[in-house]
Design a protein around this motif. Structure first.
Motif, PDB file in Angstrom:
ATOM      1  N   PRO A  22       0.827  -1.215   0.000  1.00 49.25           N
ATOM      2  CA  PRO A  22       0.000   0.000   0.000  1.00 49.25           C
ATOM      3  C   PRO A  22       0.863   1.268   0.000  1.00 49.25           C
ATOM      4  O   PRO A  22       1.979   1.275   0.513  1.00 49.25           O
ATOM      5  CB  PRO A  22      -0.796  -0.100   1.309  1.00 49.25           C
ATOM      6  CG  PRO A  22      -0.706  -1.524   1.727  1.00 49.25           C
ATOM      7  CD  PRO A  22       0.560  -2.073   1.152  1.00 49.25           C
ATOM      8  N   VAL A  23       0.317   2.331  -0.557  1.00 49.32           N
ATOM      9  CA  VAL A  23       1.049   3.595  -0.664  1.00 49.32           C
ATOM     10  C   VAL A  23       1.472   4.104   0.712  1.00 49.32           C
ATOM     11  O   VAL A  23       2.593   4.585   0.875  1.00 49.32           O
ATOM     12  CB  VAL A  23       0.191   4.653  -1.410  1.00 49.32           C
ATOM     13  CG1 VAL A  23       0.820   6.025  -1.332  1.00 49.32           C
ATOM     14  CG2 VAL A  23       0.004   4.250  -2.862  1.00 49.32           C
ATOM     15  N   ALA A  24       0.590   4.004   1.705  1.00 51.41           N
ATOM     16  CA  ALA A  24       0.934   4.492   3.047  1.00 51.41           C
ATOM     17  C   ALA A  24       2.152   3.753   3.604  1.00 51.41           C
ATOM     18  O   ALA A  24       3.025   4.355   4.230  1.00 51.41           O
ATOM     19  CB  ALA A  24      -0.255   4.327   3.983  1.00 51.41           C
ATOM     20  N   GLU A  25       2.219   2.465   3.353  1.00 51.28           N
ATOM     21  CA  GLU A  25       3.362   1.660   3.802  1.00 51.28           C
ATOM     22  C   GLU A  25       4.632   2.064   3.047  1.00 51.28           C
ATOM     23  O   GLU A  25       5.718   2.142   3.631  1.00 51.28           O
ATOM     24  CB  GLU A  25       3.056   0.185   3.521  1.00 51.28           C
ATOM     25  CG  GLU A  25       3.479  -0.773   4.590  1.00 51.28           C
ATOM     26  CD  GLU A  25       3.068  -2.185   4.216  1.00 51.28           C
ATOM     27  OE1 GLU A  25       3.874  -2.897   3.577  1.00 51.28           O
ATOM     28  OE2 GLU A  25       1.932  -2.567   4.553  1.00 51.28           O
ATOM     29  N   LEU A  26       4.492   2.317   1.761  1.00 52.49           N
ATOM     30  CA  LEU A  26       5.639   2.718   0.950  1.00 52.49           C
ATOM     31  C   LEU A  26       6.185   4.068   1.391  1.00 52.49           C
ATOM     32  O   LEU A  26       7.397   4.285   1.384  1.00 52.49           O
ATOM     33  CB  LEU A  26       5.240   2.788  -0.526  1.00 52.49           C
ATOM     34  CG  LEU A  26       4.891   1.472  -1.201  1.00 52.49           C
ATOM     35  CD1 LEU A  26       4.252   1.721  -2.550  1.00 52.49           C
ATOM     36  CD2 LEU A  26       6.125   0.615  -1.341  1.00 52.49           C
ATOM     37  N   ALA A  27       5.285   4.962   1.755  1.00 53.21           N
ATOM     38  CA  ALA A  27       5.709   6.308   2.158  1.00 53.21           C
ATOM     39  C   ALA A  27       6.443   6.295   3.488  1.00 53.21           C
ATOM     40  O   ALA A  27       7.286   7.163   3.739  1.00 53.21           O
ATOM     41  CB  ALA A  27       4.493   7.227   2.239  1.00 53.21           C
ATOM     42  N   ALA A  28       6.148   5.318   4.328  1.00 51.52           N
ATOM     43  CA  ALA A  28       6.749   5.273   5.665  1.00 51.52           C
ATOM     44  C   ALA A  28       8.266   5.095   5.622  1.00 51.52           C
ATOM     45  O   ALA A  28       8.978   5.644   6.466  1.00 51.52           O
ATOM     46  CB  ALA A  28       6.114   4.158   6.488  1.00 51.52           C
ATOM     47  N   ASP A  29       8.755   4.358   4.638  1.00 44.96           N
ATOM     48  CA  ASP A  29      10.195   4.105   4.602  1.00 44.96           C
ATOM     49  C   ASP A  29      10.826   4.498   3.262  1.00 44.96           C
ATOM     50  O   ASP A  29      11.826   3.920   2.855  1.00 44.96           O
ATOM     51  CB  ASP A  29      10.496   2.640   4.930  1.00 44.96           C
ATOM     52  CG  ASP A  29       9.876   1.656   3.955  1.00 44.96           C
ATOM     53  OD1 ASP A  29       9.060   2.081   3.116  1.00 44.96           O
ATOM     54  OD2 ASP A  29      10.211   0.463   4.027  1.00 44.96           O
ATOM     55  N   ALA A  30      10.265   5.511   2.621  1.00 44.12           N
ATOM     56  CA  ALA A  30      10.827   5.972   1.349  1.00 44.12           C
ATOM     57  C   ALA A  30      12.119   6.757   1.608  1.00 44.12           C
ATOM     58  O   ALA A  30      12.171   7.619   2.474  1.00 44.12           O
ATOM     59  CB  ALA A  30       9.828   6.840   0.603  1.00 44.12           C
ATOM     60  N   VAL A  31      13.132   6.430   0.866  1.00 46.86           N
ATOM     61  CA  VAL A  31      14.440   7.072   1.018  1.00 46.86           C
ATOM     62  C   VAL A  31      14.514   8.260   0.059  1.00 46.86           C
ATOM     63  O   VAL A  31      14.315   8.086  -1.151  1.00 46.86           O
ATOM     64  CB  VAL A  31      15.575   6.062   0.698  1.00 46.86           C
ATOM     65  CG1 VAL A  31      16.928   6.730   0.772  1.00 46.86           C
ATOM     66  CG2 VAL A  31      15.486   4.860   1.615  1.00 46.86           C
ATOM     67  N   PRO A  32      14.787   9.467   0.577  1.00 43.59           N
ATOM     68  CA  PRO A  32      14.909  10.626  -0.315  1.00 43.59           C
ATOM     69  C   PRO A  32      15.949  10.369  -1.408  1.00 43.59           C
ATOM     70  O   PRO A  32      17.006   9.806  -1.154  1.00 43.59           O
ATOM     71  CB  PRO A  32      15.353  11.757   0.618  1.00 43.59           C
ATOM     72  CG  PRO A  32      14.832  11.344   1.967  1.00 43.59           C
ATOM     73  CD  PRO A  32      14.942   9.834   1.983  1.00 43.59           C
ATOM     74  N   GLY A  33      15.608  10.764  -2.611  1.00 42.00           N
ATOM     75  CA  GLY A  33      16.501  10.560  -3.744  1.00 42.00           C
ATOM     76  C   GLY A  33      16.220   9.285  -4.510  1.00 42.00           C
ATOM     77  O   GLY A  33      16.768   9.081  -5.590  1.00 42.00           O
ATOM     78  N   SER A  34      15.359   8.420  -3.984  1.00 44.49           N
ATOM     79  CA  SER A  34      15.043   7.165  -4.680  1.00 44.49           C
ATOM     80  C   SER A  34      13.864   7.374  -5.627  1.00 44.49           C
ATOM     81  O   SER A  34      13.127   8.357  -5.531  1.00 44.49           O
ATOM     82  CB  SER A  34      14.693   6.068  -3.662  1.00 44.49           C
ATOM     83  OG  SER A  34      13.476   6.390  -2.997  1.00 44.49           O
ATOM     84  N   MET A  35      13.698   6.437  -6.532  1.00 43.64           N
ATOM     85  CA  MET A  35      12.579   6.501  -7.471  1.00 43.64           C
ATOM     86  C   MET A  35      11.250   6.436  -6.722  1.00 43.64           C
ATOM     87  O   MET A  35      10.312   7.154  -7.050  1.00 43.64           O
ATOM     88  CB  MET A  35      12.671   5.359  -8.493  1.00 43.64           C
ATOM     89  CG  MET A  35      11.479   5.298  -9.443  1.00 43.64           C
ATOM     90  SD  MET A  35      11.217   6.794 -10.403  1.00 43.64           S
ATOM     91  CE  MET A  35      12.391   6.544 -11.689  1.00 43.64           C
ATOM     92  N   ARG A  36      11.195   5.602  -5.705  1.00 40.12           N
ATOM     93  CA  ARG A  36       9.957   5.472  -4.933  1.00 40.12           C
ATOM     94  C   ARG A  36       9.608   6.806  -4.267  1.00 40.12           C
ATOM     95  O   ARG A  36       8.456   7.227  -4.283  1.00 40.12           O
ATOM     96  CB  ARG A  36      10.087   4.374  -3.891  1.00 40.12           C
ATOM     97  CG  ARG A  36       8.835   4.218  -3.074  1.00 40.12           C
ATOM     98  CD  ARG A  36       8.834   3.031  -2.180  1.00 40.12           C
ATOM     99  NE  ARG A  36      10.112   2.806  -1.527  1.00 40.12           N
ATOM    100  CZ  ARG A  36      10.260   2.070  -0.456  1.00 40.12           C
ATOM    101  NH1 ARG A  36       9.239   1.465   0.091  1.00 40.12           N
ATOM    102  NH2 ARG A  36      11.443   1.902   0.080  1.00 40.12           N
ATOM    103  N   HIS A  37      10.586   7.486  -3.719  1.00 41.97           N
ATOM    104  CA  HIS A  37      10.360   8.783  -3.083  1.00 41.97           C
ATOM    105  C   HIS A  37       9.839   9.787  -4.115  1.00 41.97           C
ATOM    106  O   HIS A  37       8.896  10.549  -3.840  1.00 41.97           O
ATOM    107  CB  HIS A  37      11.658   9.274  -2.435  1.00 41.97           C
ATOM    108  CG  HIS A  37      11.486  10.482  -1.594  1.00 41.97           C
ATOM    109  ND1 HIS A  37      11.767  11.739  -2.047  1.00 41.97           N
ATOM    110  CD2 HIS A  37      11.056  10.617  -0.314  1.00 41.97           C
ATOM    111  CE1 HIS A  37      11.521  12.610  -1.092  1.00 41.97           C
ATOM    112  NE2 HIS A  37      11.091  11.952  -0.026  1.00 41.97           N
ATOM    113  N   ALA A  38      10.439   9.810  -5.291  1.00 38.73           N
ATOM    114  CA  ALA A  38      10.008  10.722  -6.353  1.00 38.73           C
ATOM    115  C   ALA A  38       8.579  10.404  -6.796  1.00 38.73           C
ATOM    116  O   ALA A  38       7.768  11.315  -6.992  1.00 38.73           O
ATOM    117  CB  ALA A  38      10.965  10.638  -7.539  1.00 38.73           C
ATOM    118  N   LEU A  39       8.270   9.115  -6.953  1.00 37.35           N
ATOM    119  CA  LEU A  39       6.911   8.730  -7.343  1.00 37.35           C
ATOM    120  C   LEU A  39       5.896   9.142  -6.286  1.00 37.35           C
ATOM    121  O   LEU A  39       4.821   9.654  -6.614  1.00 37.35           O
ATOM    122  CB  LEU A  39       6.831   7.217  -7.566  1.00 37.35           C
ATOM    123  CG  LEU A  39       7.454   6.675  -8.832  1.00 37.35           C
ATOM    124  CD1 LEU A  39       7.432   5.150  -8.824  1.00 37.35           C
ATOM    125  CD2 LEU A  39       6.742   7.209 -10.057  1.00 37.35           C
TER     126      LEU A  39
END
Length: 137
Positions: A22-39
Motif C-alpha cells: 500500500p502507498v501508506a506503507e511505501l511512504a513510511a520508509d521511502a528514502v529521499p533521492g530514490s525513485m519510490r520517493h520521487a513517485l
C-alpha cells in the motif's frame, strides 16, 4: 459529476501494483533521492491538485448558486474562482500525465531474495570431440 479523484486513484493503484505494498506503507520508509520517493512526491502533488479542484469547484458553485443574488462586487470573485479552477485542472492534468508516463515506463521485477527466484543455469555442454587434423595431398 465525474469522479474527481480518478487520476490520483489510478496512479495510487499503479504504484501499489508496482511495489506490491500500500502507498501508506511505501511512504513510511521511502528514502529521499530514490525513485519510490520521487513517485510518492508526484502522487502527493496529484492528490493535492485533485483537492484543489474540489475546493475551487465548490467555491464557484457557492458563488453562483441559483438562490443567491449576484451583485456587481461578486463578478470579480466569480471570475477569480473560475480562473483558479481552470488552473487547478491544468495542474492536475500535468501531474497526471507526467506521473502516468513514468509509471507506464516502469515494470515490477521479481524479488531476488525469494526462494522462487532462481537464476537460470546454463545446460552443461559436452566437450567437443577432437577434430581430425586436416590432410594434405
Amino acid at each position: 459529476m465525474p469522479d474527481p479523484y480518478a487520476a490520483s486513484r489510478a496512479a495510487g493503484e499503479r504504484i501499489e501494483a508496482l511495489y506490491g505494498r500500500p502507498v501508506a506503507e511505501l511512504a513510511a520508509d521511502a528514502v529521499p533521492g530514490s525513485m519510490r520517493h520521487a513517485l510518492l512526491n508526484s502522487f502527493d502533488a496529484l492528490q493535492c491538485a485533485d483537492r484543489a479542484i474540489i475546493f475551487h469547484a465548490e467555491q464557484l458553485h457557492r458563488l453562483t448558486h441559483p438562490d443567491r443574488a449576484i451583485e456587481s462586487a461578486d463578478v470579480g470573485h466569480i471570475a477569480d474562482a473560475s480562473r483558479r479552477l481552470a488552473h487547478a485542472v491544468s495542474v492536475r492534468d500535468s501531474h497526471a500525465q507526467v506521473l502516468g508516463d513514468v509509471l507506464n515506463s516502469l515494470v515490477r521485477v521479481p524479488d531476488v531474495t525469494s526462494p522462487a527466484f532462481a537464476a537460470p543455469q546454463a545446460p552443461a555442454v559436452a566437450p567437443a570431440a577432437p577434430s581430425e587434423p586436416a590432410r594434405s595431398r
